[in-house]
Design a protein around this motif. Structure first.
Motif, PDB file in Angstrom:
ATOM      1  N   VAL A  67       1.018  -1.249   0.267  1.00  0.00           N
ATOM      2  CA  VAL A  67       0.065  -0.042   0.153  1.00  0.00           C
ATOM      3  C   VAL A  67       0.532   1.947   0.033  1.00  0.00           C
ATOM      4  O   VAL A  67       0.539   2.158  -0.924  1.00  0.00           O
ATOM      5  N   ASP A  68       1.282   1.157   1.197  1.00  0.00           N
ATOM      6  CA  ASP A  68       2.541   2.153   1.094  1.00  0.00           C
ATOM      7  C   ASP A  68       3.351   2.569   0.101  1.00  0.00           C
ATOM      8  O   ASP A  68       4.211   4.005  -0.443  1.00  0.00           O
ATOM      9  N   LYS A  69       3.995   1.703  -0.570  1.00  0.00           N
ATOM     10  CA  LYS A  69       4.993   1.931  -1.478  1.00  0.00           C
ATOM     11  C   LYS A  69       4.235   2.162  -2.958  1.00  0.00           C
ATOM     12  O   LYS A  69       4.890   2.751  -4.140  1.00  0.00           O
ATOM     13  N   LYS A  70       2.846   1.845  -3.581  1.00  0.00           N
ATOM     14  CA  LYS A  70       2.472   1.580  -4.629  1.00  0.00           C
ATOM     15  C   LYS A  70       1.236   2.826  -5.025  1.00  0.00           C
ATOM     16  O   LYS A  70       1.110   3.697  -5.502  1.00  0.00           O
ATOM     17  N   LEU A  71       0.431   2.294  -3.914  1.00  0.00           N
ATOM     18  CA  LEU A  71      -0.836   3.055  -3.637  1.00  0.00           C
ATOM     19  C   LEU A  71      -1.031   4.269  -3.397  1.00  0.00           C
ATOM     20  O   LEU A  71      -1.226   5.010  -4.009  1.00  0.00           O
ATOM     21  N   TRP A  72      -0.152   4.340  -2.892  1.00  0.00           N
ATOM     22  CA  TRP A  72       0.159   5.990  -2.219  1.00  0.00           C
ATOM     23  C   TRP A  72       0.894   6.864  -3.136  1.00  0.00           C
ATOM     24  O   TRP A  72       0.325   8.074  -3.221  1.00  0.00           O
ATOM     25  N   ASN A  73       1.346   6.116  -4.044  1.00  0.00           N
ATOM     26  CA  ASN A  73       1.598   7.035  -5.223  1.00  0.00           C
ATOM     27  C   ASN A  73       1.178   7.127  -6.311  1.00  0.00           C
ATOM     28  O   ASN A  73       1.595   8.333  -7.285  1.00  0.00           O
ATOM     29  N   ILE A  74       0.341   6.859  -6.034  1.00  0.00           N
ATOM     30  CA  ILE A  74      -0.971   7.291  -7.751  1.00  0.00           C
ATOM     31  C   ILE A  74      -1.352   9.066  -6.795  1.00  0.00           C
ATOM     32  O   ILE A  74      -1.633   9.087  -6.121  1.00  0.00           O
ATOM     33  N   LYS A  75      -1.063   9.391  -8.277  1.00  0.00           N
ATOM     34  CA  LYS A  75      -1.630  10.749  -8.192  1.00  0.00           C
ATOM     35  C   LYS A  75      -1.719  11.297 -10.187  1.00  0.00           C
ATOM     36  O   LYS A  75      -0.798  10.614 -10.007  1.00  0.00           O
ATOM     37  N   PRO A  76      -2.977  12.559  -9.885  1.00  0.00           N
ATOM     38  CA  PRO A  76      -3.079  12.509  -9.638  1.00  0.00           C
ATOM     39  C   PRO A  76      -4.355  11.701  -9.180  1.00  0.00           C
ATOM     40  O   PRO A  76      -4.915  10.762  -9.008  1.00  0.00           O
ATOM     41  N   LEU A  77      -5.160  12.871  -7.845  1.00  0.00           N
ATOM     42  CA  LEU A  77      -6.546  11.987  -7.464  1.00  0.00           C
ATOM     43  C   LEU A  77      -6.876  11.303  -8.060  1.00  0.00           C
ATOM     44  O   LEU A  77      -8.390  10.131  -7.469  1.00  0.00           O
ATOM     45  N   SER A  78      -7.590  12.109  -9.262  1.00  0.00           N
ATOM     46  CA  SER A  78      -8.467  10.763  -9.985  1.00  0.00           C
ATOM     47  C   SER A  78      -8.312  10.390 -10.676  1.00  0.00           C
ATOM     48  O   SER A  78      -9.183   9.893 -11.427  1.00  0.00           O
ATOM     49  N   LYS A  79      -7.056   9.632 -10.755  1.00  0.00           N
ATOM     50  CA  LYS A  79      -6.614   8.360 -11.246  1.00  0.00           C
ATOM     51  C   LYS A  79      -7.461   7.135 -10.560  1.00  0.00           C
ATOM     52  O   LYS A  79      -7.551   5.622 -10.805  1.00  0.00           O
ATOM     53  N   PHE A  80      -7.620   7.695  -8.713  1.00  0.00           N
ATOM     54  CA  PHE A  80      -7.727   6.197  -7.824  1.00  0.00           C
ATOM     55  C   PHE A  80      -9.478   6.287  -8.343  1.00  0.00           C
ATOM     56  O   PHE A  80      -9.967   7.556  -8.405  1.00  0.00           O
ATOM     57  N   TRP A  81      -9.657   5.299  -7.844  1.00  0.00           N
ATOM     58  CA  TRP A  81     -11.433   4.685  -7.602  1.00  0.00           C
ATOM     59  C   TRP A  81     -11.877   5.650  -7.361  1.00  0.00           C
ATOM     60  O   TRP A  81     -11.774   5.690  -5.824  1.00  0.00           O
ATOM     61  N   GLY A  82     -13.235   6.196  -7.553  1.00  0.00           N
ATOM     62  CA  GLY A  82     -14.448   6.191  -6.372  1.00  0.00           C
ATOM     63  C   GLY A  82     -13.871   8.455  -6.063  1.00  0.00           C
ATOM     64  O   GLY A  82     -15.041   8.678  -5.339  1.00  0.00           O
ATOM     65  N   ILE A  83     -12.541   8.698  -7.592  1.00  0.00           N
ATOM     66  CA  ILE A  83     -12.519   9.975  -6.579  1.00  0.00           C
ATOM     67  C   ILE A  83     -12.254  11.160  -8.627  1.00  0.00           C
ATOM     68  O   ILE A  83     -11.603  10.420  -9.314  1.00  0.00           O
ATOM     69  N   ASN A  84     -13.547  11.570  -8.740  1.00  0.00           N
ATOM     70  CA  ASN A  84     -13.962  12.594 -10.191  1.00  0.00           C
ATOM     71  C   ASN A  84     -13.316  13.586  -9.729  1.00  0.00           C
ATOM     72  O   ASN A  84     -12.852  14.039  -8.523  1.00  0.00           O
ATOM     73  N   LYS A  85     -13.557  14.166 -10.368  1.00  0.00           N
ATOM     74  CA  LYS A  85     -12.451  15.556 -11.038  1.00  0.00           C
ATOM     75  C   LYS A  85     -12.426  16.931  -9.978  1.00  0.00           C
ATOM     76  O   LYS A  85     -11.798  17.592  -9.571  1.00  0.00           O
ATOM     77  N   LYS A  86     -13.931  16.878 -10.130  1.00  0.00           N
ATOM     78  CA  LYS A  86     -14.555  17.767  -9.039  1.00  0.00           C
ATOM     79  C   LYS A  86     -14.203  17.987  -7.741  1.00  0.00           C
ATOM     80  O   LYS A  86     -13.722  18.241  -6.705  1.00  0.00           O
ATOM     81  N   SER A  87     -14.327  16.205  -6.977  1.00  0.00           N
ATOM     82  CA  SER A  87     -13.893  15.834  -5.804  1.00  0.00           C
ATOM     83  C   SER A  87     -12.212  16.072  -5.324  1.00  0.00           C
ATOM     84  O   SER A  87     -11.676  16.588  -4.388  1.00  0.00           O
ATOM     85  N   GLU A  88     -10.955  15.789  -6.703  1.00  0.00           N
ATOM     86  CA  GLU A  88     -10.241  16.044  -6.824  1.00  0.00           C
ATOM     87  C   GLU A  88      -9.336  17.537  -6.709  1.00  0.00           C
ATOM     88  O   GLU A  88      -8.644  17.917  -5.374  1.00  0.00           O
ATOM     89  N   ILE A  89     -10.605  18.410  -6.718  1.00  0.00           N
ATOM     90  CA  ILE A  89     -10.150  20.083  -7.192  1.00  0.00           C
ATOM     91  C   ILE A  89     -10.349  20.063  -5.183  1.00  0.00           C
ATOM     92  O   ILE A  89      -9.333  21.229  -4.673  1.00  0.00           O
ATOM     93  N   LYS A  90     -11.459  20.019  -5.075  1.00  0.00           N
ATOM     94  CA  LYS A  90     -11.718  20.167  -3.200  1.00  0.00           C
ATOM     95  C   LYS A  90     -10.758  20.060  -2.359  1.00  0.00           C
ATOM     96  O   LYS A  90     -10.531  20.554  -1.362  1.00  0.00           O
ATOM     97  N   LEU A  91     -10.489  18.318  -2.617  1.00  0.00           N
ATOM     98  CA  LEU A  91      -9.408  17.863  -1.535  1.00  0.00           C
ATOM     99  C   LEU A  91      -7.184  18.690  -2.335  1.00  0.00           C
ATOM    100  O   LEU A  91      -7.289  18.911  -1.083  1.00  0.00           O
ATOM    101  N   ASN A  92      -7.471  18.935  -3.313  1.00  0.00           N
ATOM    102  CA  ASN A  92      -6.280  19.196  -3.555  1.00  0.00           C
ATOM    103  C   ASN A  92      -6.056  20.918  -2.393  1.00  0.00           C
ATOM    104  O   ASN A  92      -5.227  21.831  -2.612  1.00  0.00           O
TER     105      ASN A  92
END
Length: 302
Positions: A67-92
């Protein structure tokens, strides 16, 4: 597939099982596939999307220790399952730019700002997913829908071809399911991101494409700007009922009965020879996308 308790019947390891499964799929269909393996549904899905498709053998296996070596490296957030572009902006805006940032952000603040979905994000960012594939999925309001991002800008009048093709497709699917639609929703989007949408209910439920597309087009001409250029189309049929409950009116005409027989004949041809085996003449025009889409599998070239 949950192979936790069964993979050993076929192979020594989950990865060996995946290789065997890939080979059997290819031998039967001549289609190459990718497979993600994980401790749970989430990790297997993300392993598939983020890594398996790029691996030489098309297989990726993610465990909790990854998880910490692979999952945590994913970005931008919208590439992750369940997070869309609008949510990504709010999280940013909160300083969260990677899944690692999300995993280490206090879940209490995520719950405060986003509700239960914020808690789900926090758990998923840490590789935690307690859903089980064996659990029966209950659809609260079943629907049949079709949407498309168009490959060029479309003038308003050209949209009729796309709408008719989409309605033909969704009505064919509900006829196969022996259902009728009482509610129709549609939306079209301009190249600048403006959305025109409408939902309406049909007094007498139907699965006739000509009737539905006529109603959609009449509503659309009232709400949409005829001088805009358009890039997205979406059609959805909801409030479905079994076609066995349909009641014929005393005023049903021979034309309606002929249309029933025509749909039945067309559907039989499509079931036997494929959905692209019989087309409307309008689908041979430049505005049509049906012939192009018939050569795709899940949006990709065959």
């Amino acid at each position: 597939m949950d192979i936790t308790d069964s993979y050993h019947l076929f192979s020594n390891t989950p990865k060996a099982f995946a290789k065997r499964l890939k080979k059997e799929i290819h031998d039967a269909t001549q289609i190459q596939c990718a497979i993600g393996i994980g401790e749970n549904l989430l990790l297997s899905k993300v392993a598939l999307d983020s890594e398996a498709k790029r691996m030489p053998d098309g297989i990726s296996e993610w465990r909790y220790q990854d998880v910490d070596k692979k999952l945590w490296n994913i970005k931008p957030l919208s590439k992750f399952w369940g997070i869309n572009k609008k949510s990504e902006i709010k999280l940013n805006h909160r300083g969260i730019f990677s899944i690692g940032n999300l995993a280490n952000y206090p879940w209490q603040y995520l719950k405060r700002d986003f509700g239960i979905i914020g808690v789900d994000w926090h758990l998923h960012a840490n590789g935690i997913d307690e859903s089980a594939i064996r659990d029966k999925h209950m659809v609260h309001r079943p629907s049949i829908a079709k949407s498309q991002v168009l490959l060029r800008d479309y003038k308003f009048n050209e949209l009729y071809v796309i709408l008719l093709e989409h309605v033909d497709e969704v009505t064919y699917r509900i006829r196969r399911a022996k259902q009728l639609a009482r509610t129709v929703s549609f939306s079209i989007g301009t190249k600048d991101g403006k959305i025109y949408r409408k939902q309406f209910t049909i007094k007498t439920a139907t699965n006739h494409s000509n009737r539905i597309v006529t109603l959609i087009w009449n509503h659309l001409k009232k709400v949409a700007d005829p001088y805009e250029l358009y890039r997205t189309v979406n059609i959805s049929l909801t409030n479905l009922i079994p076609d066995s409950v349909m009641q014929l009116s005393l005023f049903d005409t021979d034309a309606n009965l002929k249309e029933e027989k025509l749909h039945d004949t067309i559907d039989k041809i499509k079931r036997r020879f494929g959905e692209a085996s019989i087309l409307r003449a309008i689908s041979l025009t430049d505005a049509s996308t049906l012939k192009h889409r018939s050569n795709l599998i899940a949006g990709h070239k065959k």
